[in-house]
Design a protein around this motif. Structure first.
Motif, PDB file in Angstrom:
ATOM      1  N   ALA A  17     -40.100  61.849-115.944  1.00 52.96           N
ATOM      2  CA  ALA A  17     -39.541  61.487-117.246  1.00 52.96           C
ATOM      3  C   ALA A  17     -38.022  61.498-117.201  1.00 52.96           C
ATOM      4  CB  ALA A  17     -40.049  62.438-118.328  1.00 52.96           C
ATOM      5  N   TYR A  18     -37.451  62.464-116.505  1.00 52.72           N
ATOM      6  CA  TYR A  18     -35.994  62.524-116.411  1.00 52.72           C
ATOM      7  C   TYR A  18     -35.451  61.327-115.634  1.00 52.72           C
ATOM      8  CZ  TYR A  18     -31.246  63.938-115.865  1.00 52.72           C
ATOM      9  OH  TYR A  18     -29.876  63.936-115.914  1.00 52.72           O
ATOM     10  N   ALA A  19     -36.141  60.894-114.616  1.00 52.24           N
ATOM     11  CA  ALA A  19     -35.699  59.739-113.822  1.00 52.24           C
ATOM     12  C   ALA A  19     -35.612  58.483-114.689  1.00 52.24           C
ATOM     13  CB  ALA A  19     -36.638  59.514-112.638  1.00 52.24           C
ATOM     14  N   GLN A  20     -36.536  58.319-115.630  1.00 50.10           N
ATOM     15  CA  GLN A  20     -36.478  57.166-116.540  1.00 50.10           C
ATOM     16  C   GLN A  20     -35.217  57.233-117.389  1.00 50.10           C
ATOM     17  OE1 GLN A  20     -40.069  57.083-118.830  1.00 50.10           O
ATOM     18  NE2 GLN A  20     -41.341  56.520-117.083  1.00 50.10           N
ATOM     19  N   TYR A  21     -34.899  58.410-117.889  1.00 57.94           N
ATOM     20  CA  TYR A  21     -33.672  58.600-118.672  1.00 57.94           C
ATOM     21  C   TYR A  21     -32.439  58.319-117.818  1.00 57.94           C
ATOM     22  CZ  TYR A  21     -29.724  61.356-120.403  1.00 57.94           C
ATOM     23  OH  TYR A  21     -28.478  61.772-120.784  1.00 57.94           O
ATOM     24  N   ALA A  22     -32.384  58.933-116.648  1.00 57.08           N
ATOM     25  CA  ALA A  22     -31.198  58.823-115.791  1.00 57.08           C
ATOM     26  C   ALA A  22     -30.928  57.386-115.358  1.00 57.08           C
ATOM     27  CB  ALA A  22     -31.348  59.729-114.569  1.00 57.08           C
ATOM     28  N   SER A  23     -31.973  56.619-115.152  1.00 57.06           N
ATOM     29  CA  SER A  23     -31.760  55.226-114.734  1.00 57.06           C
ATOM     30  C   SER A  23     -31.313  54.336-115.893  1.00 57.06           C
ATOM     31  CB  SER A  23     -33.030  54.662-114.097  1.00 57.06           C
ATOM     32  OG  SER A  23     -34.057  54.552-115.055  1.00 57.06           O
ATOM     33  N   SER A  24     -31.532  54.794-117.122  1.00 47.05           N
ATOM     34  CA  SER A  24     -31.169  54.002-118.300  1.00 47.05           C
ATOM     35  C   SER A  24     -29.752  54.266-118.795  1.00 47.05           C
ATOM     36  CB  SER A  24     -32.144  54.293-119.441  1.00 47.05           C
ATOM     37  OG  SER A  24     -33.451  53.987-119.065  1.00 47.05           O
TER      38      SER A  24
END
Length: 97
Positions: A17-24
């Protein structure tokens, strides 16, 4: 005009879930003139407490730093991060001594 900064300290609790945030986030930050000065690199706590990751983001000014955080675009992406990390974000004005 003094620059503005986000100082971010965090512990990831849900990597996917954090990876989705960080890539956005980079595109949103860039739209407000933000750029990463430090992003998760090596660190050593020499005093006080720590979190696993640390980030410093520079903006053209304090107002832009706050506007980015408060923007609908960032707030929508922020929702992806909720529950994925314990985080501290401080928006601070630069210093010209």
């Amino acid at each position: 005009m003094l620059k503005g900064y986000w100082i971010v300290r965090l512990d990831v609790t849900s990597p996917d879930a954090y990876a989705q945030y960080a890539s956005s986030t980079p595109a949103i930050l860039s739209a407000f003139g933000g750029r990463f000065l430090a992003r998760g690199g090596r660190h050593e706590v020499v005093e006080g407490s720590a979190r696993a990751r640390n980030t410093v983001i520079e903006f053209p000014n304090y107002e832009a730093a706050l506007a980015c955080y408060r923007s609908p675009e960032y707030q929508a992406v922020r929702e992806k991060r909720l529950g994925a990390a314990q985080i501290d974000i401080v928006v601070i004005e630069g210093y010209q001594g």
